[in-house]
Design a protein around this motif. Structure first.
Motif, PDB file in Angstrom:
ATOM      1  N   VAL A  44       1.160  -1.022  -0.146  1.00  0.00           N
ATOM      2  CA  VAL A  44      -0.267   0.428  -0.247  1.00  0.00           C
ATOM      3  C   VAL A  44       0.894   0.788   0.376  1.00  0.00           C
ATOM      4  O   VAL A  44       1.633   1.717   0.883  1.00  0.00           O
ATOM      5  CB  VAL A  44      -1.236  -0.016   1.214  1.00  0.00           C
ATOM      6  CG1 VAL A  44      -1.561   1.479   1.257  1.00  0.00           C
ATOM      7  CG2 VAL A  44      -1.459  -0.799   1.020  1.00  0.00           C
ATOM      8  N   LYS A  45       0.742   2.133  -1.113  1.00  0.00           N
ATOM      9  CA  LYS A  45       1.597   3.046  -0.987  1.00  0.00           C
ATOM     10  C   LYS A  45       0.555   4.644  -0.970  1.00  0.00           C
ATOM     11  O   LYS A  45      -0.789   4.668  -1.263  1.00  0.00           O
ATOM     12  CB  LYS A  45       2.199   3.588  -3.022  1.00  0.00           C
ATOM     13  CG  LYS A  45       2.792   2.244  -2.798  1.00  0.00           C
ATOM     14  CD  LYS A  45       4.677   2.831  -4.415  1.00  0.00           C
ATOM     15  CE  LYS A  45       4.995   4.079  -4.353  1.00  0.00           C
ATOM     16  NZ  LYS A  45       5.379   4.197  -5.392  1.00  0.00           N
ATOM     17  N   LEU A  46       1.273   5.598   0.206  1.00  0.00           N
ATOM     18  CA  LEU A  46       0.169   6.221   0.274  1.00  0.00           C
ATOM     19  C   LEU A  46       0.636   8.125  -0.358  1.00  0.00           C
ATOM     20  O   LEU A  46       2.062   7.876  -0.646  1.00  0.00           O
ATOM     21  CB  LEU A  46      -0.152   6.727   2.134  1.00  0.00           C
ATOM     22  CG  LEU A  46      -0.448   5.781   2.864  1.00  0.00           C
ATOM     23  CD1 LEU A  46      -0.352   5.693   4.531  1.00  0.00           C
ATOM     24  CD2 LEU A  46      -1.522   4.819   2.076  1.00  0.00           C
ATOM     25  N   TYR A  47      -0.209   8.779  -0.061  1.00  0.00           N
ATOM     26  CA  TYR A  47       0.194   9.702  -1.130  1.00  0.00           C
ATOM     27  C   TYR A  47      -0.281  11.395   0.061  1.00  0.00           C
ATOM     28  O   TYR A  47      -1.458  11.051  -0.514  1.00  0.00           O
ATOM     29  CB  TYR A  47      -0.820   9.897  -2.684  1.00  0.00           C
ATOM     30  CG  TYR A  47      -0.114   9.251  -3.775  1.00  0.00           C
ATOM     31  CD1 TYR A  47       1.432   9.123  -4.688  1.00  0.00           C
ATOM     32  CD2 TYR A  47      -0.457   7.384  -3.594  1.00  0.00           C
ATOM     33  CE1 TYR A  47       1.906   8.190  -5.163  1.00  0.00           C
ATOM     34  CE2 TYR A  47       0.454   6.749  -4.070  1.00  0.00           C
ATOM     35  CZ  TYR A  47       1.060   6.581  -4.974  1.00  0.00           C
ATOM     36  OH  TYR A  47       1.874   5.699  -5.737  1.00  0.00           O
ATOM     37  N   PRO A  48       0.046  12.331  -0.954  1.00  0.00           N
ATOM     38  CA  PRO A  48      -0.341  13.600   0.513  1.00  0.00           C
ATOM     39  C   PRO A  48      -1.759  13.749  -0.140  1.00  0.00           C
ATOM     40  O   PRO A  48      -2.305  14.513   0.126  1.00  0.00           O
ATOM     41  CB  PRO A  48       0.831  15.012  -0.511  1.00  0.00           C
ATOM     42  CG  PRO A  48       2.070  13.876  -0.353  1.00  0.00           C
ATOM     43  CD  PRO A  48       1.694  12.406  -1.042  1.00  0.00           C
ATOM     44  N   THR A  49      -1.632  13.723  -1.925  1.00  0.00           N
ATOM     45  CA  THR A  49      -3.160  13.898  -2.519  1.00  0.00           C
ATOM     46  C   THR A  49      -3.826  13.159  -3.183  1.00  0.00           C
ATOM     47  O   THR A  49      -2.737  12.182  -4.493  1.00  0.00           O
ATOM     48  CB  THR A  49      -3.116  15.757  -3.078  1.00  0.00           C
ATOM     49  OG1 THR A  49      -2.035  14.966  -4.526  1.00  0.00           O
ATOM     50  CG2 THR A  49      -2.538  16.452  -2.586  1.00  0.00           C
ATOM     51  N   ALA A  50      -4.866  13.265  -3.922  1.00  0.00           N
ATOM     52  CA  ALA A  50      -5.916  12.238  -4.902  1.00  0.00           C
ATOM     53  C   ALA A  50      -5.144  12.361  -5.618  1.00  0.00           C
ATOM     54  O   ALA A  50      -4.867  11.686  -6.748  1.00  0.00           O
ATOM     55  CB  ALA A  50      -7.211  12.458  -4.733  1.00  0.00           C
ATOM     56  N   GLU A  51      -4.659  13.192  -6.427  1.00  0.00           N
ATOM     57  CA  GLU A  51      -3.909  13.881  -7.775  1.00  0.00           C
ATOM     58  C   GLU A  51      -3.161  12.907  -7.718  1.00  0.00           C
ATOM     59  O   GLU A  51      -2.724  12.915  -9.083  1.00  0.00           O
ATOM     60  CB  GLU A  51      -3.420  15.187  -7.708  1.00  0.00           C
ATOM     61  CG  GLU A  51      -5.169  16.018  -7.798  1.00  0.00           C
ATOM     62  CD  GLU A  51      -6.470  15.251  -9.239  1.00  0.00           C
ATOM     63  OE1 GLU A  51      -6.095  15.724 -10.140  1.00  0.00           O
ATOM     64  OE2 GLU A  51      -7.027  15.443  -8.735  1.00  0.00           O
ATOM     65  N   GLU A  52      -2.316  12.802  -7.370  1.00  0.00           N
ATOM     66  CA  GLU A  52      -1.065  12.482  -7.371  1.00  0.00           C
ATOM     67  C   GLU A  52      -0.980  11.079  -7.039  1.00  0.00           C
ATOM     68  O   GLU A  52      -0.103   9.631  -7.982  1.00  0.00           O
ATOM     69  CB  GLU A  52       0.118  12.752  -5.881  1.00  0.00           C
ATOM     70  CG  GLU A  52       0.432  13.946  -5.701  1.00  0.00           C
ATOM     71  CD  GLU A  52       1.032  14.854  -4.487  1.00  0.00           C
ATOM     72  OE1 GLU A  52       2.160  14.242  -4.440  1.00  0.00           O
ATOM     73  OE2 GLU A  52       0.797  15.049  -3.602  1.00  0.00           O
ATOM     74  N   TYR A  53      -1.907   9.828  -6.370  1.00  0.00           N
ATOM     75  CA  TYR A  53      -1.970   8.566  -7.530  1.00  0.00           C
ATOM     76  C   TYR A  53      -2.935   8.325  -8.324  1.00  0.00           C
ATOM     77  O   TYR A  53      -2.481   7.266  -9.098  1.00  0.00           O
ATOM     78  CB  TYR A  53      -2.839   7.944  -5.797  1.00  0.00           C
ATOM     79  CG  TYR A  53      -3.906   7.700  -5.679  1.00  0.00           C
ATOM     80  CD1 TYR A  53      -4.493   7.523  -6.811  1.00  0.00           C
ATOM     81  CD2 TYR A  53      -4.423   8.545  -4.811  1.00  0.00           C
ATOM     82  CE1 TYR A  53      -6.707   7.883  -6.918  1.00  0.00           C
ATOM     83  CE2 TYR A  53      -6.292   9.216  -4.492  1.00  0.00           C
ATOM     84  CZ  TYR A  53      -6.852   8.537  -5.717  1.00  0.00           C
ATOM     85  OH  TYR A  53      -8.284   8.972  -5.758  1.00  0.00           O
ATOM     86  N   LYS A  54      -3.437   9.164  -8.976  1.00  0.00           N
ATOM     87  CA  LYS A  54      -3.988   8.840 -10.107  1.00  0.00           C
ATOM     88  C   LYS A  54      -2.123   9.240 -11.308  1.00  0.00           C
ATOM     89  O   LYS A  54      -2.852   8.581 -11.737  1.00  0.00           O
ATOM     90  CB  LYS A  54      -5.172  10.412 -10.581  1.00  0.00           C
ATOM     91  CG  LYS A  54      -6.369  10.324  -9.761  1.00  0.00           C
ATOM     92  CD  LYS A  54      -7.456  11.352 -10.067  1.00  0.00           C
ATOM     93  CE  LYS A  54      -7.880  11.197  -9.246  1.00  0.00           C
ATOM     94  NZ  LYS A  54      -9.180  12.658  -9.016  1.00  0.00           N
TER      95      LYS A  54
END
Length: 261
Positions: free
Chosen positions: A161-171
């Motif tokens: 599981v990789k976590l990102y500061p914003t939704a835009e970054e995982y997109k």
């Protein structure tokens, strides 16, 4: 003599009107609303600096119902609760789930919407479902410090599981092939799939929310002990549900009632 007497009588009346006007101005509730501005279609900051989205329009409807003078403040998600506690704003309207952990730090209103999470993967993915077994060995993206990241970390023990500061970054990472799947609110992911960038991907399915993680829905967070503000916000939520304003905002964004059961 009559003229001067009329003027003398008019002056106290004018002074009284000014005093009443000043008192009314002082009585107007002033609120600063904190939101992220990076979570479309719920809250999003456009290139020209305009805030838009379901959260934003609901906030405006609530402010209008309360006859409050409201100002929006954008804040990164990771620091949004500390910023509330520090007095940067008075309420968070930013798609925040009502959870037991958060209730230790802030108070919440009643919910103002409740939609399920979903899993999205590349179109050529061999992922068949949304269970732990379906996603074993896969790399899954989620926005950090969210109920979705908590669910992913607790449920997908056999995945990375990789976590990102914003939704835009995982997109960006799923578009570029660095992720096998992502988890987020179904509406956020459906909006993504409708975009040009979302042509890369497909929805695998929705996830049944675990209440111990997701809570009863999305609420407005306020500082601990501000019961009068919570009561006013709850009354306003009830009012806009009853008078049709909630439906007007809802139908601008969704083809179903986001309030949920």
């Amino acid at each position: 003599m009559r003229i001067s007497r009329r003027i003398a009588l008019a002056l106290p009346a004018a002074a009284l009107a000014l005093a009443v006007g000043a008192a009314n101005a002082q009585d107007t509730m002033k609120l600063k609303i904190g939101t992220e501005g990076a979570y479309p279609p719920f809250n999003n900051l456009t290139a020209d600096g305009t805030l838009e989205g379901f959260d934003v329009d609901i906030a405006r409807a609530l402010c209008e119902e309360m006859k409050a003078d409201c100002e929006f403040v954008t804040q990164d998600w990771d620091g949004i609760i500390p910023a509330l506690q520090a007095g940067k704003f008075d309420a968070i309207i930013a798609s925040m789930s009502i959870t037991e952990d958060r209730k230790k730090e802030v108070d919440f209103t009643d919910k103002y919407y409740n939609t399920p999470p979903a899993i999205v993967a590349p179109k050529d993915s061999d992922i068949k479902g949304v269970t732990k077994e379906d996603l074993a060995g896969k790399t899954i993206g989620a926005q950090g410090s969210t109920t979705h990241s908590t669910y992913a970390e607790q449920t997908f023990a056999d995945s990375d599981v990789k976590l990102y500061p914003t939704a835009e970054e995982y997109k960006l990472d799923i578009i570029s092939g660095r992720l096998d799947a992502v988890i987020d609110d179904v509406i956020v992911l459906e909006e993504f799939l409708k975009s040009d960038e979302g042509a890369c991907c497909k929805q695998i399915g929705t996830v049944t929310p675990v209440e111990s993680i997701y809570g009863p829905g999305i609420g407005i967070a306020i500082r601990k002990g501000e019961d009068a503000l919570r009561e006013k916000l709850n009354a306003a939520i009830t009012a806009i549900r009853a008078n049709g304003k909630y439906k007007e905002v809802n139908d601008k964004y969704f083809s179903f009632d986001a309030y949920g059961d």
